[in-house]
Design a protein around this motif. Sequence first.
Motif, PDB file in Angstrom:
ATOM      1  N   ALA A  94      -0.887 -33.332   2.231  1.00 31.80           N
ATOM      2  CA  ALA A  94      -0.065 -32.269   1.655  1.00 31.80           C
ATOM      3  C   ALA A  94      -0.999 -31.260   0.999  1.00 31.80           C
ATOM      4  CB  ALA A  94       0.868 -32.875   0.601  1.00 31.80           C
ATOM      5  N   MET A 114       2.530 -33.607   9.263  1.00 28.07           N
ATOM      6  CA  MET A 114       3.177 -34.175   8.085  1.00 28.07           C
ATOM      7  C   MET A 114       4.138 -35.295   8.470  1.00 28.07           C
ATOM      8  SD  MET A 114       3.318 -34.279   4.880  1.00 28.07           S
ATOM      9  CE  MET A 114       1.925 -33.158   4.800  1.00 28.07           C
ATOM     10  N   THR A 165       6.851 -30.521   4.201  1.00 34.03           N
ATOM     11  CA  THR A 165       6.242 -31.557   3.342  1.00 34.03           C
ATOM     12  C   THR A 165       7.272 -32.014   2.308  1.00 34.03           C
ATOM     13  OG1 THR A 165       4.035 -30.627   3.620  1.00 34.03           O
ATOM     14  CG2 THR A 165       4.381 -31.997   1.666  1.00 34.03           C
ATOM     15  N   GLY A 169       8.560 -34.829   4.708  1.00 37.92           N
ATOM     16  CA  GLY A 169       7.428 -35.646   4.252  1.00 37.92           C
ATOM     17  C   GLY A 169       7.853 -36.511   3.074  1.00 37.92           C
ATOM     18  N   SER A 170       8.468 -35.873   2.089  1.00 44.52           N
ATOM     19  CA  SER A 170       8.992 -36.616   0.929  1.00 44.52           C
ATOM     20  C   SER A 170      10.310 -37.303   1.267  1.00 44.52           C
ATOM     21  CB  SER A 170       9.274 -35.636  -0.232  1.00 44.52           C
ATOM     22  OG  SER A 170       8.124 -34.928  -0.594  1.00 44.52           O
TER      23      SER A 170
HETATM   24  O1  LIG Z   1       4.595 -37.176  -2.347  1.00 45.50           O
HETATM   25  C1  LIG Z   1       3.568 -36.723  -1.815  1.00 45.50           C
HETATM   26  O2  LIG Z   1       2.768 -36.008  -2.422  1.00 45.50           O
HETATM   27  C2  LIG Z   1       3.309 -37.003  -0.346  1.00 45.50           C
HETATM   28  C3  LIG Z   1       3.388 -35.783   0.468  1.00 45.50           C
HETATM   29  C4  LIG Z   1       4.707 -35.823   1.157  1.00 45.50           C
HETATM   30  C5  LIG Z   1       5.167 -37.157   0.921  1.00 45.50           C
HETATM   31  N1  LIG Z   1       4.366 -37.821   0.177  1.00 45.50           N
END
Ligand SMILES: O=C(O)[C@@H]1CCC=N1
Length: 261
Positions: A94, A114, A165, A169-170
């Motif tokens: 990220a 990602m 992201t 991603g999260s």
């Molecule tokens: O939480 C985070 O910083 C990482 C990046 C996206 C998911 N997990």
Amino acid sequence: MKPILTLGIIGGNGWLGSALGRSVLSSGLISPNQLVVTASREHNRYQDWPGVICVESADALLEVAEVVVVSVRPEQFSLLTLSLENRLVISLMAKVPIVALAAATGSNRIVRAMPNAAASVGRSYTPWCAMPGLSAEDCAFVQRLFSACGVSDEVEDESQIDYLTALTGSGPAFPALLADALIQHAITQGISPTVAQRGVLQTLSGASQLMLDENASPADMVARFLDYGGTTTEGLNAMLQHGFRDAVQEGMKAAYGAVKC
Ligand SMILES: O=C(O)[C@@H]1CCC=N1
Ligand SMILES: NC(=O)C1=CN([C@@H]2O[C@H](COP(=O)(O)OP(=O)(O)OC[C@H]3O[C@@H](n4cnc5c(N)ncnc54)[C@H](O)[C@@H]3O)[C@@H](O)[C@H]2O)C=CC1
């Protein structure tokens, strides 16, 4: 398409790096002796694949890896010195833009991708974005790599990786929060924790599968239940009146804000 010789994952024993490493092995995309990962004091995530090459440092990995995945935390990246000219570099980090990756590595073959935590069960959604001029062969390899751990899309603009992201991603954490809230409520109503958890997880997974299989949008599913006039309608209306959508908007704003800072 040329077969890849050796894939290196810096951070390959970490959470996401090992999810990718284990997926590419399970899918048969590469064989154990084509994978080199940096070791970790805490884990060896490749006990099922004794042929995987485990090395003590990123420098040792660079001696053998032709394609290099960088999967360290963003704050750990600035401590690395990587000379990667002419090598395909795929960052899972990220917040680290392509321009910074190019400056730090000297590579002109860079991809930002990602994945998410569901990569460890082969169910990630992975958007990726290549720097201009990346060859069709490199792009095809990247698509195959991320298809090994789920569903993957190339996006044209790096700013979309930043937004995604926060979104995908999260993402697995957000339904986990909804699931936990539902489970906690069920337990207060006398449902056993085991049944509550099984019931809620199966329901979330079933709802996703239903919408995927029927190619139905979540908006249509919500509208259908709002129109239905039954118990679900009462539940949805109360959640909406109590700020469900506002809470989600604020959560997304905060996650995206953290990506951009
Ligand atoms: O939480 C985070 O910083 C990482 C990046 C996206 C998911 N997990
Ligand atoms: N965990 C997740 O769900 C997701 C993580 N990411 C990104 O993936 C990257 C990795 O995250 P995680 O796997 O969660 O972190 P992690 O902390 O589990 O893994 C990082 C690994 O890198 C290793 N490492 C750090 N510095 C190193 C160095 N100099 N040489 C060799 N190895 C080194 C650590 O020992 C550790 O095993 C991050 O940049 C994060 O933004 C992206 C999407 C989802």
